[in-house]
Design a protein around this motif. Structure first.
Motif, mmCIF file in Angstrom:
data_model
loop_
_atom_site.group_PDB
_atom_site.id
_atom_site.type_symbol
_atom_site.label_atom_id
_atom_site.label_comp_id
_atom_site.label_asym_id
_atom_site.label_seq_id
_atom_site.Cartn_x
_atom_site.Cartn_y
_atom_site.Cartn_z
ATOM 1 N N HIS A 12 -0.559 4.472 -5.051
ATOM 2 C CA HIS A 12 -0.733 2.774 -4.227
ATOM 3 C C HIS A 12 -0.982 2.745 -3.226
ATOM 4 O O HIS A 12 0.940 3.600 -2.378
ATOM 5 C CB HIS A 12 0.742 2.563 -5.590
ATOM 6 N N VAL A 13 -1.183 2.110 -2.123
ATOM 7 C CA VAL A 13 -1.143 1.965 -0.918
ATOM 8 C C VAL A 13 -1.725 0.563 -0.284
ATOM 9 O O VAL A 13 -1.700 -0.121 -1.366
ATOM 10 C CB VAL A 13 -2.513 2.410 -0.142
ATOM 11 N N GLY A 24 -3.636 -2.129 -3.521
ATOM 12 C CA GLY A 24 -4.785 -1.363 -4.151
ATOM 13 C C GLY A 24 -4.262 0.329 -4.442
ATOM 14 O O GLY A 24 -3.261 0.342 -4.044
ATOM 15 N N HIS A 25 -4.969 0.347 -5.293
ATOM 16 C CA HIS A 25 -5.224 2.039 -5.664
ATOM 17 C C HIS A 25 -6.640 2.002 -5.638
ATOM 18 O O HIS A 25 -7.502 1.871 -4.927
ATOM 19 C CB HIS A 25 -4.797 1.882 -7.534
ATOM 20 N N ILE A 26 -6.020 3.560 -4.657
ATOM 21 C CA ILE A 26 -7.116 4.597 -4.021
ATOM 22 C C ILE A 26 -8.251 4.597 -6.175
ATOM 23 O O ILE A 26 -7.302 5.534 -6.364
ATOM 24 C CB ILE A 26 -6.739 5.532 -3.355
ATOM 25 N N LEU A 71 2.844 3.385 -0.996
ATOM 26 C CA LEU A 71 3.477 2.579 -1.733
ATOM 27 C C LEU A 71 4.433 3.657 -2.965
ATOM 28 O O LEU A 71 3.605 4.421 -3.263
ATOM 29 C CB LEU A 71 3.257 1.780 -2.274
ATOM 30 N N PRO A 72 5.752 3.628 -3.170
ATOM 31 C CA PRO A 72 5.819 3.656 -4.555
ATOM 32 C C PRO A 72 5.410 3.147 -6.087
ATOM 33 O O PRO A 72 5.415 2.564 -5.107
ATOM 34 C CB PRO A 72 7.633 3.338 -4.285
ATOM 35 N N GLU A 73 5.751 4.260 -6.857
ATOM 36 C CA GLU A 73 4.949 3.395 -7.687
ATOM 37 C C GLU A 73 6.554 3.222 -8.583
ATOM 38 O O GLU A 73 7.445 3.612 -8.431
ATOM 39 C CB GLU A 73 3.771 4.463 -8.998
#
Length: 74
Positions: A12-13, A24-26, A71-73
Motif C-alpha cells: 500500500h503506497v 493505492g496498491h501495487i 503506507l501502513p496496512e
C-alpha cells in the motif's frame, strides 16, 4: 539515479498527483522497458517502475520508487 527502496506487489503506497496525495496498491512491478499509454517507459531490475491501482478510483498509475511512500496496512 537508482532507487534504494524496492516495493512488492500488494504494498500500500501513496504518491503526489495533480489532484493531491493519492494512495493505492501495487499490482505489478516492471523490471524492463514497457509500453504504457502510447509511451515507452524505462525500467530495470535495479530501477523498476510500479503499476498501482488507486484506492478511490479504477485509475492505474505508473511510478518509480522515488515517487512512492509505503503506507501502513490497517
Amino acid at each position: 539515479m537508482t532507487s534504494t527502496r524496492q516495493f512488492q506487489i500488494g504494498d500500500h503506497v501513496s504518491w503526489n498527483s495533480e489532484a493531491g496525495r493519492v494512495s493505492g496498491h501495487i499490482r505489478a512491478v516492471h523490471t524492463g522497458d514497457f509500453g504504457w499509454k502510447g509511451y515507452t517507459h524505462h525500467a530495470s531490475q535495479s530501477d523498476p517502475q510500479y503499476e498501482i491501482t488507486s484506492d478511490r478510483t479504477d485509475h492505474v498509475a505508473v511510478h518509480k520508487a522515488g515517487a512512492l511512500r509505503l503506507l501502513p496496512e490497517n
